[in-house]
Design an enzyme around this catalytic site. Sequence first.
Site, PDB file in Angstrom:
ATOM      1  N   SER A 207      -2.723 -56.446 -69.790  1.00 25.74           N
ATOM      2  CA  SER A 207      -1.919 -55.176 -70.732  1.00 25.74           C
ATOM      3  C   SER A 207      -0.621 -55.929 -70.918  1.00 25.74           C
ATOM      4  CB  SER A 207      -1.602 -53.882 -70.156  1.00 25.74           C
ATOM      5  OG  SER A 207      -0.635 -54.094 -69.033  1.00 25.74           O
TER       6      SER A 207
ATOM      7  N   ASP B  18       9.135 -47.112 -67.562  1.00 28.82           N
ATOM      8  CA  ASP B  18       8.023 -48.653 -67.638  1.00 28.82           C
ATOM      9  C   ASP B  18       9.246 -49.643 -67.501  1.00 28.82           C
ATOM     10  OD1 ASP B  18       6.826 -50.699 -68.236  1.00 28.82           O
ATOM     11  OD2 ASP B  18       5.322 -49.729 -70.158  1.00 28.82           O
TER      12      ASP B  18
ATOM     13  N   HIS C 256       6.434 -53.526 -69.142  1.00 23.77           N
ATOM     14  CA  HIS C 256       6.091 -54.749 -70.304  1.00 23.77           C
ATOM     15  C   HIS C 256       7.700 -54.065 -71.493  1.00 23.77           C
ATOM     16  CE1 HIS C 256       2.167 -52.289 -68.575  1.00 23.77           C
ATOM     17  NE2 HIS C 256       2.074 -53.219 -69.498  1.00 23.77           N
TER      18      HIS C 256
END
Length: 363
Positions: free
Chosen positions: A118, A340, A343
């Site tokens: 990702s 998160d 990312h």
Amino acid sequence: MGVGIRIYGWNVAVATVLVICLCLACARGGAAQNPLPPQPLRCNIYEGSWVYDESYPIYDYASCPHIRNEFDCLGQGRPDREYLKYRWQPSGCDLPRFDGKKFLTKYKGKQLMFIGDSVSLNQWQSMKCMLHSAVPQIEISEQSIDGHIWSNYTIKEYGVSVIVYHSNYLVDIVEEKIGRVLKLDSLQSGNLWKDMDILVFNTWLWWYRSGPKQPFDYIQIGNKIVKDMDRMEAFRTALTTWAKWVDTEVDTIKTKVFLQGVSPFHYHGPDWNEPGVKNCAKETRPLNGSTYPAGLPRPEYVIEDVFKTITKPVHLFNITTLSQLRKDAHPSTYNIFGMDCTHWCVPGLPDTWNLLLYTEVMS
């Protein structure tokens, strides 16, 4: 007679000046029509520091219709904007400004593919926004293939395709009678990848996943199948398989190959000298300087070791340290999944990754 000579001399002087001006004008016109080819940068573009730049970000957030919710920090309510205003400044030279039209012209009819987990999707999202901002009115096509294993974004007028291919481990996971087998010495997807013009490979995020989220049941090397093994050693073995594939299968005269360094996490404040901090939630500025207090993560040493074994001309896309300095650039709670610090916001740090990629492929 003397007056005549003086007037004649003046005419000669005027004529000379006119000739010089015309020559300079021609030279400038010729330079505009026939620019010098881009010169290689004379410094390590991955060594430097972050500097505040009011002209940033590279593109206007509101002009990009392609940002996924998990990376759309501003759309998900992030209130601070300072993290958008930092520019990467190499220690010994300046980076060019991103010129999407120039990139599209040079790579007309070509294909750029990001391959990995990702984090590769994160970078692909950024590149789509950067190119869209350069040619916002041009028709594009977008398609997902094989159940979103790969997605293709094509700028039609230029015939340039920007593709992301989902592969957490680069090597194969195969369904067999005993279950899902991670084959560390098999790389069948390479038959699709090797025809691209630019390849950017990334892997690490999933190598320590276990439990229900682990997408395999066994690991295989040659004829030996085991339930599990040292994951760092498995990572090294898989990367070695990838390196051998590059050396035997990829025409690096046609295809530029990049192996991306580890994209870092920020869940452990002591790593950046903030004891007691457990995530990136309150971080709004990058670290000063050019080094990260905790040093490089272990898998980065594995990547660099394996990279040295490749005999063909490939590039180490060494974004690890410069990204470690950006503890402020994660979505934190401003996304659809919760905390998160893995990312990155878009716009944000991945734009700098793509500027560095642009610098590499245009120089």
